[in-house]
Scaffold this motif. Sequence first.
Motif, short mmCIF file in Angstrom:
data_model
loop_
_atom_site.label_atom_id
_atom_site.label_comp_id
_atom_site.label_asym_id
_atom_site.label_seq_id
_atom_site.Cartn_x
_atom_site.Cartn_y
_atom_site.Cartn_z
N THR A 88 -45.74 -8.54 46.96
CA THR A 88 -44.92 -7.33 46.99
C THR A 88 -45.05 -6.70 48.37
N ILE A 89 -43.94 -6.24 48.88
CA ILE A 89 -43.95 -5.40 50.08
C ILE A 89 -43.59 -4.00 49.62
N GLU A 144 -52.43 6.16 50.11
CA GLU A 144 -53.77 6.52 50.56
C GLU A 144 -54.86 5.63 49.94
N SER A 145 -54.67 5.19 48.71
CA SER A 145 -55.69 4.35 48.06
C SER A 145 -55.79 2.97 48.71
N ASP A 146 -54.89 2.62 49.63
CA ASP A 146 -54.95 1.36 50.36
C ASP A 146 -55.93 1.43 51.54
N ALA A 147 -56.43 2.59 51.86
CA ALA A 147 -57.18 2.81 53.09
C ALA A 147 -58.39 1.88 53.23
N ALA A 181 -48.23 -5.71 52.50
CA ALA A 181 -47.89 -6.87 51.68
C ALA A 181 -49.08 -7.11 50.76
N VAL A 182 -48.81 -7.22 49.46
CA VAL A 182 -49.88 -7.30 48.46
C VAL A 182 -49.73 -8.56 47.62
N VAL A 183 -50.83 -9.33 47.52
CA VAL A 183 -50.92 -10.50 46.65
C VAL A 183 -52.08 -10.24 45.68
N ASP A 184 -51.80 -10.33 44.39
CA ASP A 184 -52.85 -10.12 43.37
C ASP A 184 -53.67 -8.86 43.64
N SER A 185 -53.02 -7.76 43.87
CA SER A 185 -53.64 -6.45 44.11
C SER A 185 -54.45 -6.36 45.41
#
Length: 180
Positions: free
Chosen positions: A16-17, A22-25, A74-78
């Motif tokens: 997913t793009i 903020e929780s990605d920090a 870009a996210v793979v499996d969280s």
Amino acid sequence: MKISNQEFNIKGTFYTIRSAVESDAQNLSEIRVQIDGETQHLDREKGEAFMDVYDFEQLIKADTMNEKNLFLVAVVDSKIVGFSRCEGNSLKRFSHKVEFGVGVLKDYWGYGIGTNLLKAAVVWCDASEVRKITLHVLESNKKAISLYENFDFETEGILINDKIFADGKSGNTVVMGRFK
């Protein structure tokens, strides 16, 4: 600024793009260091200009509120495996353009992640007031230059001996721009 989530399945890898939150920090702080250590194509050596969790939280918050900035992951499996940013400028004479940068973990090269991050940024720029996207790329990174040319970026100049690598060798930087 934020965009809608985009889903991809390339070579059996689902990702997913989406806009950074903020929780990605924490994840961004970790993978930025890893990406810097996996390639010489970026500006930093591994660990240079380190950004901690707080730094990324502040950057994401500012980019989300600023209509001239776009921070994508870009996210793979969280797990975040790549990111890109378009950074605008508040000065009126430069307010028509943004600077683009991208990084993808080496294990995820070849899945179109960098291409799709770039495409999402270009679509966002074309739908906004942005009239020019600029970027810098090492002259030796032929694959990236070809990708940018496929998205209508043009070479605007070359900075000779612009970067010095750990082995003492130097590299030229290509300045590229895409005009709306």
